[in-house]
Design an enzyme around this catalytic site. Structure first.
Site, PDB file in Angstrom:
ATOM      1  CG  ASN A 156      57.328  72.292  69.602  1.00 46.77           C
ATOM      2  OD1 ASN A 156      57.327  71.652  70.788  1.00 46.77           O
ATOM      3  ND2 ASN A 156      58.413  71.949  68.780  1.00 46.77           N
ATOM      4  N   GLY A 232      61.516  69.714  75.767  1.00 46.98           N
ATOM      5  CA  GLY A 232      61.356  71.231  75.842  1.00 46.98           C
ATOM      6  C   GLY A 232      62.884  71.581  75.538  1.00 46.98           C
ATOM      7  CB  VAL A 236      63.693  73.402  81.206  1.00 43.42           C
ATOM      8  CG1 VAL A 236      62.636  72.621  81.999  1.00 43.42           C
ATOM      9  CG2 VAL A 236      63.073  74.911  81.001  1.00 43.42           C
ATOM     10  N   GLY A 237      65.969  71.209  80.452  1.00 43.94           N
ATOM     11  CA  GLY A 237      66.406  69.625  80.353  1.00 43.94           C
ATOM     12  C   GLY A 237      67.493  69.325  81.530  1.00 43.94           C
ATOM     13  CD  GLU A 254      63.659  62.873  72.318  1.00 40.24           C
ATOM     14  OE1 GLU A 254      64.571  63.425  71.587  1.00 40.24           O
ATOM     15  OE2 GLU A 254      63.503  61.470  72.020  1.00 40.24           O
ATOM     16  CB  CYS A 288      62.805  69.949  68.319  1.00 38.86           C
ATOM     17  SG  CYS A 288      61.901  68.595  67.717  1.00 38.86           S
ATOM     18  CD  GLU A 457      60.194  60.990  73.309  1.00 38.06           C
ATOM     19  OE1 GLU A 457      60.269  61.810  72.367  1.00 38.06           O
ATOM     20  OE2 GLU A 457      59.224  61.160  74.113  1.00 38.06           O
TER      21      GLU A 457
END
Ligand code: NAD
Length: 478
Positions: A156, A232, A236-237, A254, A288, A457
């Site tokens: 994205n 993502g 999946v995280g 994230e 997000c 981050e």
């Protein structure tokens, strides 16, 4: 395939040709323009064996890179920023073609990579430890780089998210292997080339286009990758976090979001309504931080929706290469099907318009939630869809805002300073804005609470997440 390279701008063709050179007999990943649905090119899909080789080379490069003096590391990062700056337009046009971002947004995204590199170029010379007073000797701390850092990027925001990973990691003395998303590899490949042109030593930043299940999983399982920065989906995280646990690998996550935009009756309703579409429809809602749950205090609900409707209907959804375009297409046909599935089962308040032609178009849409149990209210849709629900008082607004497993961002609209601060403390979210929809400023920490992520981050603190603190005691007693 690369046969349409001539349709791309000349510098983009270089990327295509470079990718084609590397392809040889490897399997490849097709890259599609979301605005037309047509194939643009294809890039090599890095194999597990090639990933291992790249990680091992990055490990060797680490031995040299960590010893480059802080001043020289800073200089190289500044040169990298200058290379990006000199190629903003090229990078932006590549992103428009690959991700369907509007040209204005794509220029901002390329500029963000430059700014983040410049910001962290200031870090190597300021990354100091402490001297701690202890009996019997001298005690000092050092911030040691970790080694090879793996950065896994979603589709994205391909450019900024890559930069938020590699800039602080490199500044702290690590080497980086970076995997772009399958759907959007082109700007990452180009950034890797610009790093080399800037003079970064070989294998200090390696871009490996490929599949999550191959390259991404290898980043997780390879013992020489000491830290993973993953951006993502939450699904999946979780898998990545579990995989990293086997080696106590450091991880920054994230993940997804379903943020609230809370509008109180005493707010500047005109301003809140004018900006609400951009809070949720920027990047076609594939954001997000999108404020997709709109909570409006009951007495002003009708008035607010009346202000919102023309703002939504007026959004110019069109060819993303046009300067006047405000919203482009979704990333893929699959994403469009997914977004549509939420809309068909809900009550629509109003929609904007979008082109009818090929391409993965979807109109900006506002849905009325019947209750907080509605699927479109609860799940991250990742498309241009807002769900609306009224509330009565502060307590109910907080309860509704926090009734989610996510906690990434959100907005609070009120003229009452005390209420703004009470709400900001009470909403469980990593990034909140008052009377604004701003989410990301590279000087400040960014990240999620609850299942929206782990770690932060950007800002000064992110640098330390790419180091381990080493404590050294030197005895001085005779
Ligand atoms: P995704 O989780 O499907 O993929 C993200 C990346 O992970 C891709 O590069 C993919 O190839 C890779 N991957 C997939 N499976 C993997 C595996 N088993 N091991 C290692 N890597 C693997 O997400 P997406 O669809 O590309 O992106 C959309 C999601 O990203 C949304 O949920 C969005 O909210 C989230 N996102 C979060 C932030 C944030 O900062 N919190 C920012 C942008 C996007």
């Amino acid at each position: 395939m690369a046969s349409n390279a001539s349709e791309l701008d000349p510098s983009a063709s270089e990327v295509v040709l470079h990718a084609a050179e590397q392809m040889q007999a490897q399997p490849s990943i097709e890259v599609v323009d979301p605005a037309t649905g047509q194939s643009v090119t294809s890039v090599p899909a890095t194999t597990a064996e090639e990933t291992d080789v790249a990680i091992s080379r990055a490990r060797t490069a680490f031995d040299t890179w960590r010893k480059v003096s802080p001043a020289d590391r800073a200089r190289l990062l500044r040169r990298f920023a200058a290379e990006v700056d000199a190629h903003i337009e090229e990078l932006a046009r590549l992103e428009v073609r690959n991700a369907g971002h509007t040209i204005g947004n794509a220029r901002w995204e390329a500029g963000n990579v430059r700014d983040v590199l410049d910001y962290y170029a200031g870090a190597p010379e300021r990354l100091t430890g402490r001297q701690i007073p202890v009996p019997g000797g001298v005690d000092v701390t050092f911030h040691e780089p970790l080694g090879v850092v793996g950065v896994i990027v979603p589709w994205n925001f391909p450019m900024p998210i890559a930069g938020w990973g590699f800039a602080p990691a490199l500044a702290a003395g690590n080497t980086v292997v970076l995997k772009p998303a399958e759907l959007t590899p082109l700007t990452a490949i180009r950034l890797g080339e610009l790093a080399r042109d800037a003079g970064l030593p070989e294998d200090v930043l390696t871009v490996l286009p490929g599949r999550g299940a191959v390259v991404g999983e290898r980043f997780v399982s390879h013992p020489e990758v000491r830290k993973l920065c993953f951006t993502g989906s939450t699904e999946v995280g979780k898998r990545i976090m579990a995989g990293c646990a086997a080696q106590v690998k450091r991880v920054t996550l994230e993940l997804g979001g379903k943020s609230a935009n809370i509008v109180f009756a005493d707010a500047d309703l005109e301003r809140a309504a004018a900006s609400a579409p951009y809070a949720a429809f920027d990047n076609a809602g594939q954001d997000c931080c999108a404020r997709t749950r709109l909570l409006v205090q009951r007495p002003v609900l009708d008035r607010f929706l009346a202000l919102l409707e023309p703002a939504v209907r007026g959004i110019r959804v069109a060819d993303p290469t046009l300067e006047s375009t405000e919203m482009g297409p979704l990333i893929s046909a699959g994403q469009r099907t997914r977004v549509a599935s939420y809309v068909t089962e809900a009550e629509t308040a109003f929609t904007g318009s979008c082109p009818a032609g090929d391409g993965f178009w979807f109109p900006p849409t506002v849905l009325l939630a019947r209750s907080p149990a509605d699927r479109h209210w609860r799940e991250e849709i990742f498309g241009p869809v807002i769900s609306v629900l009224p509330f009565d008082d502060e307590a109910e607004a907080v309860a509704l805002a926090n009734d989610t497993e996510y906690g990434l961002s959100g907005s609070i609209w009120t003229r009452d300073v005390g209420r703004a601060l009470r709400m900001a403390r009470a909403v469980d979210s990593g990034n909140l804005s008052v009377n604004s929809h701003s989410s990301v400023r590279y000087w400040t920490p960014f990240g999620g609470m609850k299942q929206s992520g782990l770690g932060r981050e950007l800002g000064p603190d992110a640098l330390h997440a790419f180091t381990d603190v080493k404590n050294v005691f030197i005895a001085t007693d005779e």
